[in-house]
Design an enzyme around this catalytic site. Structure first.
Site, short mmCIF file in Angstrom:
data_model
loop_
_atom_site.label_atom_id
_atom_site.label_comp_id
_atom_site.label_asym_id
_atom_site.label_seq_id
_atom_site.Cartn_x
_atom_site.Cartn_y
_atom_site.Cartn_z
N ARG A 158 0.82 -1.23 0.00
CA ARG A 158 0.00 0.00 0.00
C ARG A 158 0.85 1.27 0.00
NH1 ARG A 158 -3.06 -3.12 3.64
NH2 ARG A 158 -4.91 -3.95 2.63
N LYS A 201 3.19 11.48 -11.61
CA LYS A 201 2.34 10.57 -12.39
C LYS A 201 3.11 9.28 -12.62
CE LYS A 201 -0.48 13.50 -15.38
NZ LYS A 201 -0.76 13.72 -16.81
N GLU A 250 10.14 18.01 -25.46
CA GLU A 250 9.42 18.44 -24.24
C GLU A 250 9.97 19.78 -23.74
OE1 GLU A 250 6.79 16.84 -23.24
OE2 GLU A 250 7.03 14.84 -24.12
N LYS A 260 7.78 22.92 -14.40
CA LYS A 260 6.83 21.83 -14.14
C LYS A 260 6.41 21.84 -12.67
CE LYS A 260 5.41 17.17 -14.91
NZ LYS A 260 5.59 15.89 -15.57
N GLU A 305 -4.28 17.34 -12.16
CA GLU A 305 -4.67 17.69 -13.52
C GLU A 305 -6.17 17.96 -13.63
OE1 GLU A 305 -2.49 15.56 -16.57
OE2 GLU A 305 -4.07 15.99 -18.00
N ARG A 334 -2.83 21.99 -15.12
CA ARG A 334 -1.80 21.02 -15.50
C ARG A 334 -1.98 20.53 -16.94
NH1 ARG A 334 0.81 16.17 -11.73
NH2 ARG A 334 2.20 15.38 -13.32
N ASN A 363 0.06 19.24 -21.80
CA ASN A 363 -0.28 18.34 -22.91
C ASN A 363 -0.19 19.02 -24.27
OD1 ASN A 363 -0.83 16.20 -21.14
ND2 ASN A 363 -2.87 17.02 -20.75
N HIS A 414 0.32 17.13 -27.40
CA HIS A 414 0.21 15.71 -27.06
C HIS A 414 -1.08 15.05 -27.57
CE1 HIS A 414 3.76 16.53 -24.76
NE2 HIS A 414 3.79 15.33 -24.21
N HIS A 455 -0.29 11.99 -29.56
CA HIS A 455 -0.69 10.64 -29.15
C HIS A 455 -1.43 9.92 -30.26
CE1 HIS A 455 -0.40 11.63 -24.57
NE2 HIS A 455 0.75 11.21 -25.06
N HIS A 499 8.19 9.20 -29.36
CA HIS A 499 7.27 10.11 -28.68
C HIS A 499 7.61 11.56 -29.03
CE1 HIS A 499 4.66 11.63 -25.53
NE2 HIS A 499 5.67 12.30 -25.01
#
Ligand SMILES: NC(=O)c1ccc[n+]([C@@H]2O[C@H](COP(=O)([O-])OP(=O)(O)OC[C@H]3O[C@@H](n4cnc5c(N)ncnc54)[C@H](O)[C@@H]3O)[C@@H](O)[C@H]2O)c1
Length: 367
Positions: free
Chosen positions: A124, A146, A188, A230, A240, A244, A248, A251, A255, A268
Site C-alpha cells: 500500500r 504521475k 518536451e 513543471k 490535472e 496542469r 499536454n 500531445h 498521441h 514520442h
C-alpha cells in the site's frame, strides 16, 4: 548544482540537478536522508543497469542503506506492463522489503513510471526516489508524481499520482544517451518554452545544438529551468483538474499519431513535435496566434532535429487522426479540449468545434 523545490499540500521534495550529484556533499546528504538504515530496491532497465547500476548501488550503500538489491527489466515501452509490475512485487517479497523500504527508479520515463507505480502500490505504498537518466525523464516524467503502466488497449491506463521523496538528477548519466533520445527530450523542452517561458525559447534558439552535444553545464541550466516550470504547474494543480493540462501541448495530436503509427513509426518526441506544429497551425487559423509563432516554432524544432511533418511514416488521413484524438483519455463527455498557443510563452486550453479547421491543420502536416 541547482535545487528546485516542489511544494504540494501533502508532499514536498527537492530536485537536485548537477553534473556529479552523487559525489557532491548535498547529493550524498539527500540520498542518505532517503535511504539511511532502510532496505532499498533499485529498479532499472537492461540498457541503464549495465552502465550505472553498480555505481548507483555503491552510492546507495555508502549513503547508509541497510541493503540495496537491483531489479532489472528489458528496456523499452513494451515492458511498461502489469507483467513487469507483478515480477517487481515478487522481487519485493523475495528481498524482504517492508513499509520502511525505499524504491529507487534508475532510468528513463519507462523505469520511473513502472517503479513509481510499484512503489505506490507495494504494501500500500513505500517511499520512492527518482534518478532520471534520459533528458525526457530529467525534464518531465520524474517530476510531478504521475506513475503508470500500459494496457494493450492504451498507454498509461493504470496508474496513480504518487510523489517521489527526492529526485536526484545526475546529469553525467546523460553522456551515453543516444542522440535520438536527446531529441525526444528536447521536444518536451521546446513544449515548456512555448507554453510558459518565452525567455527559455530564446535561449533554445541560441543553444539547441549544445543540448544535443550534450554540453552538461548548458543542460544543467535548461533541466533545472524546466523542472522549475513543471514544479510550479504541478503545485497549482497536482491532479490535472485544470492548469496542469497545458503540459499536454501537442500531445493530443501527437498521441493520435503515435497510436496510428503503432508506436513504432514515430518516437514520442517526433510525434509531439509534429503535434505542436498542428496545434500552432490551428491557433493561427482560428486567429488566436500570429503566423510568426509557427515560423519560430518550426525553425526551432528543425534545429533540434525534430520533424515538422509526418513524412512517409504515416499514410493515414486527417479524419483518422482526428478520430484517434477523440479516443484520448483526456477527452471528457466527448468534447475535445486542446492546448493552443497565443504567443510564445502563453497558451489557452479551449474546446474546438471547428472541425474543418481542425482537419486542415492536421492534414497540412501529413505527408
Ligand atoms: N510520468 C510522467 O509524467 C511522464 C511524462 C512523460 C512521459 N512519460 C513516460 O515516459 C516514457 C518515455 O520515457 P523515455 O523517453 O525516458 O523512454 P525510456 O525510459 O524507454 O528510455 C529511452 C531509451 O533510452 C535508454 N536509456 C535510458 N537512460 C539511458 C542512458 N543514460 N544512457 C543510455 N541509454 C539510456 C533506455 O534503456 C531506453 O532504451 C513513456 O512511457 C511515457 O509514457 C511519463
Amino acid at each position: 548544482m541547482k535545487v528546485v523545490h516542489v511544494d504540494l499540500p501533502h508532499a514536498d521534495y527537492r530536485i537536485i540537478v548537477a553534473r556529479r550529484v552523487l559525489d557532491s556533499a548535498r547529493g550524498r546528504e539527500a540520498l542518505s536522508r532517503a535511504v539511511h538504515g532502510r532496505r532499498c530496491a533499485i529498479v532499472t532497465d537492461s540498457n541503464v543497469g549495465p552502465l550505472y547500476a553498480d555505481r548507483f548501488r555503491a552510492a546507495t550503500l555508502r549513503a547508509g542503506a541497510e541493503t540495496a538489491s537491483v531489479a532489472t527489466f528489458a528496456a523499452g515501452e513494451s515492458s511498461k506492463t502489469l507483467t513487469t509490475l507483478e515480477s517487481l512485487y515478487h522481487f519485493g517479497v523475495r528481498e524482504g522489503l517492508d513499509r520502511g523500504s525505499v524504491v529507487l527508479a534508475l532510468g528513463g520515463g519507462v523505469v520511473g513510471d513502472v517503479a513509481g507505480f510499484f512503489a505506490a502500490t507495494f504494501l500500500r505504498g513505500v517511499p520512492f526516489v527518482q534518478v532520471p537518466t534520459t533528458l525526457l525523464a530529467l525534464v518531465d516524467s520524474s517530476v510531478g508524481g504521475k506513475v503508470a503502466v500500459d494496457l494493450p488497449e492504451g498507454k498509461n491506463l493504470v496508474g496513480a499520482f504518487y510523489q517521489p521523496q527526492l529526485v536526484l538528477a545526475e546529469l553525467s548519466f546523460m553522456s551515453a544517451l543516444p542522440v535520438a533520445e536527446l531529441r525526444c527530450g528536447l521536444a518536451e523542452v521546446v513544449k515548456y518554452a512555448v507554453i510558459l517561458d518565452h525567455e527559455l525559447f530564446a535561449v533554445l534558439e541560441d543553444e539547441a545544438e549544445r543540448i544535443l552535444a550534450p554540453d552538461l553545464p548548458v543542460c544543467e541550466r535548461i533541466v533545472a529551468r524546466c523542472c522549475r516550470l513543471k514544479a510550479e504547474v504541478v503545485a497549482a494543480d497536482e491532479k490535472e483538474l485544470g492548469q496542469r493540462a497545458i503540459l499536454n501541448y501537442g500531445h493530443t495530436f501527437g498521441h493520435a499519431l503515435e497510436m496510428l503509427g503503432e508506436y513504432s513509426a514515430f518516437s514520442h518526441g517526433e510525434a509531439i513535435a509534429v503535434g505542436m506544429g498542428m496545434a500552432a497551425d490551428l491557433a493561427v487559423s482560428l486567429g488566436l496566434a500570429p503566423a510568426e509563432l509557427v515560423r519560430r516554432q518550426d525553425a526551432l524544432l528543425q534545429r533540434c532535429g525534430l520533424p515538422l511533418r509526418t513524412g512517409a511514416r504515416l499514410s493515414a488521413a486527417a479524419e483518422q487522426v482526428l478520430a484517434h484524438m477523440y479516443r484520448d483519455k483526456k477527452v471528457r463527455s466527448g468534447r475535445l479540449r486542446l492546448v493552443l498557443p497565443t504567443r510564445i510563452g502563453r497558451v489557452v486550453v479551449t474546446g474546438c468545434e471547428d472541425e474543418p479547421r481542425l482537419l486542415q491543420a492536421i492534414g497540412d502536416r501529413i505527408g
